[in-house]
Design a protein around this motif. Sequence first.
Motif, PDB file in Angstrom:
ATOM      1  N   LYS A 153       0.819  -1.217   0.000  1.00 27.08           N
ATOM      2  CA  LYS A 153       0.000   0.000   0.000  1.00 27.08           C
ATOM      3  C   LYS A 153       0.852   1.266   0.000  1.00 27.08           C
ATOM      4  O   LYS A 153       0.436   2.298  -0.535  1.00 27.08           O
ATOM      5  CB  LYS A 153      -0.967   0.009   1.184  1.00 27.08           C
ATOM      6  N   LEU A 200       1.604   1.793  -3.612  1.00 25.12           N
ATOM      7  CA  LEU A 200       0.409   2.210  -4.357  1.00 25.12           C
ATOM      8  C   LEU A 200       0.108   3.692  -4.161  1.00 25.12           C
ATOM      9  O   LEU A 200      -0.539   4.327  -5.002  1.00 25.12           O
ATOM     10  CB  LEU A 200      -0.801   1.384  -3.898  1.00 25.12           C
ATOM     11  N   ASP A 215      -3.265  -5.978   1.394  1.00 27.11           N
ATOM     12  CA  ASP A 215      -3.156  -5.397   0.054  1.00 27.11           C
ATOM     13  C   ASP A 215      -3.433  -6.386  -1.071  1.00 27.11           C
ATOM     14  O   ASP A 215      -3.106  -6.137  -2.224  1.00 27.11           O
ATOM     15  CB  ASP A 215      -1.754  -4.811  -0.201  1.00 27.11           C
ATOM     16  N   SER A 247      -5.829   4.931 -11.905  1.00 27.43           N
ATOM     17  CA  SER A 247      -4.939   4.262 -12.855  1.00 27.43           C
ATOM     18  C   SER A 247      -4.126   5.315 -13.591  1.00 27.43           C
ATOM     19  O   SER A 247      -4.407   6.501 -13.515  1.00 27.43           O
ATOM     20  CB  SER A 247      -5.755   3.437 -13.852  1.00 27.43           C
ATOM     21  N   VAL A 261      -2.054   1.805 -10.509  1.00 24.88           N
ATOM     22  CA  VAL A 261      -2.770   0.769  -9.761  1.00 24.88           C
ATOM     23  C   VAL A 261      -3.555  -0.070 -10.761  1.00 24.88           C
ATOM     24  O   VAL A 261      -4.622   0.324 -11.236  1.00 24.88           O
ATOM     25  CB  VAL A 261      -3.720   1.383  -8.714  1.00 24.88           C
ATOM     26  N   TYR A 296      -0.446  -6.919  -8.340  1.00 30.61           N
ATOM     27  CA  TYR A 296      -0.442  -5.626  -9.025  1.00 30.61           C
ATOM     28  C   TYR A 296       0.634  -5.624 -10.101  1.00 30.61           C
ATOM     29  O   TYR A 296       1.782  -6.005  -9.838  1.00 30.61           O
ATOM     30  CB  TYR A 296      -0.157  -4.489  -8.042  1.00 30.61           C
TER      31      TYR A 296
END
Length: 650
Positions: A136, A139, A314, A650, A146, A172
Motif C-alpha cells: 500500500k 500504491l 493489500d 490508474s 494501480v 499488481y
Amino acid sequence: MGGIAGIIRFDGRPVELSDMAAIETLLVHRGTVNRYSHKQGTLFAFNSTLDVDINAGIYAVADAADGSQPGASNSLVDNYLQRGFSSFNQLNADFAIALWDDRRQTLVCARDLLGVKPLYYVHRPGSFCAFATEIKALLAIGEVIVKPNRHKYREYLTWATAYVPYSADTFYETIYSVLPGHYLQLTSSHSQVGAYWKPDLSRVSGLTEAADYATLFREDFTQAIDIRMGNKSHVGSHLSGGLDSSSVSCVAQHRLLAQDRPSLHTFTIDTGLASTDESTYVQAVVEKWKPVHHTVQPVPDVLTSILEINRLFDRPEQFILPSSFHLSVSVKARSVGCDSILTGHDGDSVITTGFDYLDQLIDQEDWEGVQQACRQRISQPGQNLTHVSPKWLSLSEREKFETYVLYTVGAEVVSRFKHRPFLTFLRTLVAQQQRFELSTASMMTYCIQRIRDKIVHRALIDSAFTPAFQRLSAPLPTSATEGLSACLSAENPVPLIQIINTTNVLCNEQLEHMGAYYGHQYTFPFFDKRVVEVGLATPAWVNFDQGRGRGLIRQGLQTVLPLAVSNRLTKANFVEYGNLTAQQLYQATREQIASPSHEIWDIIDRSVFNEILTIVCNGRIPIQKKTRYNWLLSRIIYLSLWLSALPKRS
C-alpha cells in the motif's frame, strides 16, 4: 514492530513531498519513523535500523526481528562492504534489507530465506525505483499505476497438486516482491536477481546416530526460540495441541521459566466442532508447563474479517481457513499485551514425517527393508490410516499389512510401469504379490480401487475459469524461487520446494502484516536458518522413527513435551470447519457477487462455480471429499471481494 521504505530517483527530480507523507502515514503503525534524505532519494526506517556511511557512499535500512539484528559484531554497511552479497548469508535472522550504493548507482535489496519479513518494489527504468514493507505504501506513490495483475489469478485460483514456487509477481502489475533467500540489484537501466543462500550442512555431515540428529535439532530449535523471544516483555504462542505448536509452546515456557521471565501466554482456537477438538493435548501442555492459557473462538463474522485482511494485506486472503480464525488470536493477544507471538506454522515442511523413507527403500529395491518399515508403520499404537482405507480400524493385522503394502508399493509400481506394455506391468505386480505374500483378494481389491479412483479423478475440478480467461496469453517469465529449490533439492534429503513455496511465504507475509496492525511480532522458530539446515540434511530414516514419523521432534524434545503429545499420531481435521465457513461466506456475499457485471464473471465460469457450490453445500457428499471445493469456492469469493475494493486510480 518495524518496517522500511524508500524512493530513489534516477532522473534528477526531487522526491515528491506528497509521496513521502503518504508513505509515513500508511506505515505509521509500524513504529516511529527515522528518515534520511540524500541527493537522489529518501530512506525510511520505522522502528528499524538506519545505517549510513557517507565516505563509502552507502545508505542502508533494515527491518529485522528483535533479538536477531543483522550485523551483531559489525554494522550493516560494514558487513556489506566486507562480504558483498554473501554478507546476507551470514545472518540468522528474519530480515528485509535495502542499501543504496551511491558509487555504483545501485539499489540492493535482500530478504531472509523464508520471506518472513516482506519487501516489495517498483522499478521504472530511467525514472525511479521504490521499495516498502507493505504494498500500500507503493500504491500511494503518485507515479505508480494501480492495475491488477490478471496473470496472478491463474495461480491463485488453481487447485495445485504440487508445490508452487514463490515468484516475484504480486497481484499488481509493475509491483514485485523481493524473493526469499535472494538479493536484488536495481540500476537506472536494469534489474538483476541472484540467490545468496548457501546452506551450511557441515554441522550435520558427521552425524550417524538418530540421537545425535535429535540433539542437534533440540539445540538449534531452543536457540531459535530464545532469539525470537529476545527482549520481549510478554510473549504469546499458538497452541493447537499438535506437535509443532506444542513444541514451540513447551520450549518457550521452559526457557522463560529458566530465565525468570513472565510466563508464556498460549492461545487455542475453539471452533466448537468435535472434528477440530484437540483439548486433550492442549490440556496436557497446560498441566505440564502452566502457561497463562486463553481459549478463543473464531471471529463470528467471516465476511468482515475477510474484508479486514484484504485491506491489511493489500491482496486477497491466502489462508485456506479464513482469517476470522487468526484474527481472534490477534485480538486477544492485543488485549493481554503480548508484543510477540510464536507460531509452529508449517513445522512439518521443515521437520518432516520421514515417510518418504519407504520410497527410498523401494528405489534401492530393498524389499526386506520395505516389509520391515511397513510393519513398523502399521503397528504403532493408535495408528489410524483411514486415508489408506476407510475401513482401516476394522481390518485385521494381516489385512492392514496387505493394504498398506499395496498402497505404498503398488502406487510405485503403477507410476513406474504405466507407460509400458500391460503384460510387463502385470508381471511386475504379480512379482510383488509373491514377494510380499499378498492374497489374491487383496490384489483384486486394490486394482478395483485404483480403477475407481481414476474414474473419480477425471471428474475433479481444478479451476473454474471462463474459456476466454483460459485463452489469456501466458505471462512473461519472472524470477522465482524455483531455481534455488531445484539446485538445493538435488543435494539434500528434503526437497527445498517443500519449505520455500508460495503457500508458506505468503502465509508468513500475511501473519507479519496482521501482527504489525495488532501490535505484536509474529515469529516462526521452525523457519530459523539453522533449524531449516538441520531439517534439510536429516536422513529420512531418522524422521521415520520406526514408523512414528517426526523423529527429530519426538526424540529431541521428549523431555519437554507431555507424553500424550509426544506419542500422538493423529492430526486435527479442519475440513468440516472450512466447509461451514465457505458456506457462511457465500451466504454473506451472494447478493454482492450475483450481479452479471461483477468483474469476477470475466474470470470465473458461472456454471462451473455453481457446480462447485453444489458440492460444497451437498450434505450427502462426505466432508473429506470437499477439501478442494471449499478452497475453490472460498478463493473465488476472496478475489471477488478484493476486486470490489480495489482503488480505481490508474
